[in-house]
Design an enzyme around this catalytic site. Structure first.
Site, short mmCIF file in Angstrom:
data_model
loop_
_atom_site.label_atom_id
_atom_site.label_comp_id
_atom_site.label_asym_id
_atom_site.label_seq_id
_atom_site.Cartn_x
_atom_site.Cartn_y
_atom_site.Cartn_z
N ASP A 140 -36.98 -6.83 -2.64
CA ASP A 140 -35.72 -7.61 -2.51
C ASP A 140 -35.73 -8.91 -3.23
O ASP A 140 -35.72 -10.04 -2.56
CB ASP A 140 -35.35 -7.67 -0.92
CG ASP A 140 -34.26 -8.56 -0.58
OD1 ASP A 140 -33.49 -8.64 -1.65
OD2 ASP A 140 -33.91 -8.95 0.57
N GLU A 188 -31.49 -16.89 -4.40
CA GLU A 188 -31.88 -16.82 -2.66
C GLU A 188 -33.09 -17.06 -2.41
O GLU A 188 -33.68 -17.93 -1.57
CB GLU A 188 -31.34 -15.29 -2.31
CG GLU A 188 -31.90 -15.00 -0.87
CD GLU A 188 -31.51 -13.57 -0.34
OE1 GLU A 188 -30.66 -13.00 -1.04
OE2 GLU A 188 -31.72 -13.25 0.87
N GLU A 208 -29.59 -1.99 6.11
CA GLU A 208 -29.65 -3.12 7.10
C GLU A 208 -28.61 -3.18 8.00
O GLU A 208 -27.91 -4.23 8.35
CB GLU A 208 -29.40 -4.51 6.15
CG GLU A 208 -30.59 -4.64 5.27
CD GLU A 208 -30.52 -6.12 4.42
OE1 GLU A 208 -29.65 -6.61 4.14
OE2 GLU A 208 -31.89 -6.58 4.19
#
Ligand code: BDP
Length: 860
Positions: free
Chosen positions: A453, A481, A370
């Protein structure tokens, strides 16, 4: 701060001392007033409510004996370490002092009376004594536990044993280390907190995994407990748990000043055996390696140390080039991982850390992931990069947790395949000495549980079991998240249990199935004889009064610790412990809340991403849905994952597609690769499923899909209604805070359902199925049978002929297991009737309140 704080006011003078009973009682009164804010997490220590049990406990526990509690002072770098003015927690200097104080506080609260502490057993161990220590610290422990008894529990384990000598009965809590004794202390207190027997004990416990760590992402994903608004936390703080650079009103409360919540969290972590924390985000800011920050980190480490918690840092691979370190900086050319400059720089920085924090554990590294820099930017691979830093810090006893969360479209179009392609060959590499695997011994590869993820349900990451020659750390996300953040009640332990108990079907070199091959066996090292082992949880700590934001998110932290200590535990048992420790021991409360928790994750999967569809989140916050979103990068885009078209939905990763399935061991490869054998809850992870594919329920895929979204929402409705029924049994403030969140939760779950289903409809060209869902009904009004009720609707208009009765005379559930109740009838037209339909589905109870609006029929 609530009760525990006042009960913890301890004196140190004299050989025996006690907390004043009045203090304990006064503190209890303030917390019983309904305004308790959750700030003690599961260490609230409310008085035992059952009088019979209370009497027994008081008989069994009369005195605490901790010898030499002050002898092994832990290292203190910050000589003037101090709590912020007005704090109620206090700093201790030894681990045994932490254990002793916890017993004083815990027993004082639970037994509703002060329990005296003695520093020696005297001539005769008193009846009801609880003795804590190691064979080294305590003559009583030495007398009653042999070295052989203790040997099997290792460094962190403990024994808890009941003894009876003549008329004397007492309990010994012993560890080989003071940390072990502390863990045993918490385990003993937990028994009282959960109303379990504390006599005739013969407990021997040790963790299955050595490194049980949190990763604290301090600057992103702050929804866990973020109180930046100043309504709960301190204004000027940024929402994170630890203050390094808070401004405004909080400027004076930065480290090295220690805040109450650091100690509360340290105690909570120790209570479940968490023994390390990487304190900053994986997208690391180099400021954490500057001298000023290191001084602050040292103070934090000093405060956490008595609780057996060691700190680590996330670092950036190219930190040596940062001008903030001038004159000790390197140029890009000097970043050669094989060269002395690069290694020398990391060794110098690690030594600086070690000088202030002697037990500093090492670095977490996110490289070539990332946008973070890494060895590949310079033509080197992950093995070169990880080994360079690992070699630099090895002489200092430190470790490198090198994350495998990488995805590079050049490596493979399917993002899920990339990590193994980038790391697998390094593990396989044959070394000159004949052994395999290039990664050094002090490198852990830190891998998320699933290949994408932290989605609410993922297949296990295929690297587990495939990296025989490398230490592997499992990374779980405690902070929610992708699982509702701090709005949704989602208990994650059942997911982790599913992950840890998944059979990898790992084989040995000759293709024979390993005897021990569950994910948990791979992680705890027993499958492939790894000696160093780790589980890492991305933390949900923040500056909110209750630390985690949602009161129920505390349960995820609790469960993470318990499961990383012993992955074989049952997630429902863990939930029951937490509820008893946190809310109430009343059986109906425990049973009800545990039930809510146990279905909450599967329900979330169902209304967000059912049947293996993944990553349909809007990119702005990863909270709400946006299945139509297309971002600059394909593999960040919901459309890339859903592949919706007129044929169907889902990503073909079978041999006819990306062939990601080939990365699994043969049994799973075959199972996942075949649409006939893949578990339905992983269906769209591996297959593009046609809209009329026949499901095991007998329904076609489209119908099943829509019903799944709907059932998930109806579970949340059940939770909301059920929570309301608990009001009389719960303290007011927390009850209403959770109630408010459940209302948001229900609305937002409905938004997920509607946004996703409406978008899929554009491709399937079909309407929502009606009449044969688990909660579908038909009703009879005025002799007419009426159906076709879309479960996603919030009300239904029923036309009633002029002069006819609007009463519902019959309700016909489609599912024979469904139950209904007519809650209200319409007396007139227009009017309203409500029918409640309930059913126990595979993830728990679901309920739908049908609201019927009876209206004059102008057509009939
Ligand atoms: C993703 C998060 C991102 C993290 C990344 C990671 O959205 O903030 O940096 O994981 O694990 O889930 O590195």
């Amino acid at each position: 701060m609530p009760v525990t704080a006042a009960a913890g006011l301890v004196g140190t003078g004299g050989s025996a001392w006690a907390v004043g009973r009045e203090e304990v009682v006064a503190a209890l009164r303030t917390t019983a007033d309904g305004n308790y804010d959750g700030s003690d997490l599961w260490l609230r220590y409310m008085p035992v409510s059952d009088p019979g049990l209370l009497r027994k406990y008081r008989e069994s526990v009369t005195t605490v004996i901790v010898e030499n509690a002050d002898r092994n002072k832990v290292y203190r770098h910050s000589t003037n370490l101090s709590m912020a003015p007005g704090s109620t927690e206090r700093l201790v200097e030894t681990t045994l002092a932490a254990a002793r104080d916890e017993l004083v506080r815990g027993l004082g609260g639970l037994l509703d009376q002060a329990v005296p502490v003695k520093t020696s057993p005297g001539d005769r161990i008193p009846d009801g004594a609880v003795i804590v220590g190691t064979r080294d610290s305590s003559s009583a422990v030495r007398q009653y536990t042999s070295a052989d008894d203790l040997a099997p529990v290792g460094d962190d384990g403990y024994l808890i044993r009941s003894f009876s000598r003549g008329t004397q009965r007492f309990t010994v809590i012993a560890g080989n280390t003071e940390a072990g004794a502390l863990y045993g202390t918490f385990a003993f207190l937990r028994r009282l907190q959960t109303h379990k027997p504390i006599t005739r004990l013969d407990i021997s416990e040790s963790p299955r995994v050595k490194n049980r760590h949190l990763n604290n992402w301090e600057t992103v994903r702050l929804y866990a407990g973020n109180n930046a608004s100043g309504t709960g936390g301190l204004s000027g703080e940024n929402g994170t748990i630890f203050n390094f650079a808070a401004t405004g009103a909080s400027a004076g409360r930065n480290l090295p000043v220690i805040l109450d919540r650091y100690i509360v969290v340290a105690r909570a972590m120790a209570s479940v055996g968490i023994n390390g924390i990487t304190i900053n985000l994986v997208n690391a800011d180099n400021v954490y390696l500057t001298a000023q920050y290191i001084a602050q980190e040292a103070a934090l480490a000093d405060a956490l140390r008595p609780y057996g918690i060691k700190i680590a840092l996330s670092i950036n691979y190219t930190a040596p080039t940062d001008p903030r370190f001038a004159p000790d900086t390197l140029t890009n050319e000097q970043l050669d991982p094989h060269g002395d400059e690069f290694r020398g720089w990391w060794n110098r920085r690690a030594r600086m850390l070690r000088d202030s924090i002697p037990d500093f554990t090492g670095f977490t590294v996110k490289a070539n992931s990332e946008g973070q820099p890494g060895p590949q930017d310079f033509g080197d691979d992950h093995g070169d990069g990880a080994n360079a830093i690992a070699a630099a810090v090895a002489p200092l006893g430190m470790k490198i947790y090198w994350r495998t969360f990488v995805y590079n479209a050049d490596v493979d179009e399917d993002r899920l395949k990339r990590a193994y392609l980038e790391f697998g060959y390094i593990d396989d590499e044959r070394r000159p000495d004949g052994t395999r695997g290039r990664f050094l011994d002090n490198v852990f590869l830190q891998t998320k549980n699933g290949p994408l993820d932290f989605q609410a349900r993922e297949p296990v990451h295929p690297m587990f079991g495939r990296m025989e020659n490398t230490n592997q750390a499992l990374e779980l996300q405690v902070t929610q998240e992708y699982t509702g953040q701090d709005e949704m009640l989602c208990y994650l332990a059942p997911m982790w249990e599913e992950v840890l108990k998944t059979d990898t079907y790992a084989t040995d070199e000759r293709g024979r199935l390993l005897g021990k091959r569950l994910m948990g066996h791979i992680v705890d090292g027993t499958a492939q004889r790894h000696s160093d082992t780790a589980i890492v949880g991305v933390a949900n700590l923040g500056n909110a009064d209750n630390v985690t934001g949602h009161h129920f998110s505390q349960a995820n932290l609790f469960a993470f610790g318990r499961q990383s200590w012993d992955w074989t535990l049952d997630s429902a048992d863990i939930a029951a412990d937490w509820v008893r420790m946190t809310w109430s021991n009343r059986e109906h409360v425990v049973g009800t809340i545990v039930k809510m928790m146990m279905g909450s994750w599967e329900a979330l999967v169902s209304y967000q991403t059912p049947l293996g569809i993944a990553h349909q989140f809007r990119s702005s916050d990863h909270y709400g849905p946006n299945p139509a979103e297309r971002l600059a990068r394909d593999d960040w885009s919901p459309v890339y994952y859903n592949k919706a078209d007129s044929v169907g939905l889902g990503y073909d990763r079978s041999p006819t597609g990306s062939d990601f399935t080939a990365q699994y061991f043969p049994t799973l490869e075959a199972r996942y690769g075949n649409i006939g054998t893949v578990p339905e809850n992983l269906l769209m992870w591996f297959h593009h499923v046609s809209w009329d594919h026949r499901m095991r329920s007998g329904r076609i895929f489209w119908d099943e899909l829509v019903y799944r979204y709907q059932m998930g929402v109806q579970y949340v409705t059940w939770m909301r209604l059920t929570w309301d029924s608990l009001q009389p049994s719960l303290d007011a403030r927390r009850f209403s805070e959770v109630k408010a969140k459940l209302a948001i939760h229900e609305a937002d779950a409905g938004d997920w359902r509607d946004t996703c289903v409406n978008y899929w409809k554009e491709f399937s060209g079909r309407d929502n199925p009606v009449d044969d869902g688990p909660l579908s009904i038909k009703i009879v009004v005025n002799g007419r049978t009426i159906g076709g009720f879309d479960l996603s609707a919030s009300s239904y208009t029923i036309p009633v002929a002029a002069g006819a009765s609007p009463k519902i005379t019959k309700v016909k559930p489609a599912d024979r297991a469904a139950r209904y109740e007519i809650l209200s009838q319409a007396d007139d037209v227009p009017g309203q009737a409500i029918v409640r339909v309930t059913k126990e589905d595979f993830f728990g109870p679901i309920v739908k309140n049908y609201v019927f609006i009876m209206e004059h029929d102008t057509v009939l």
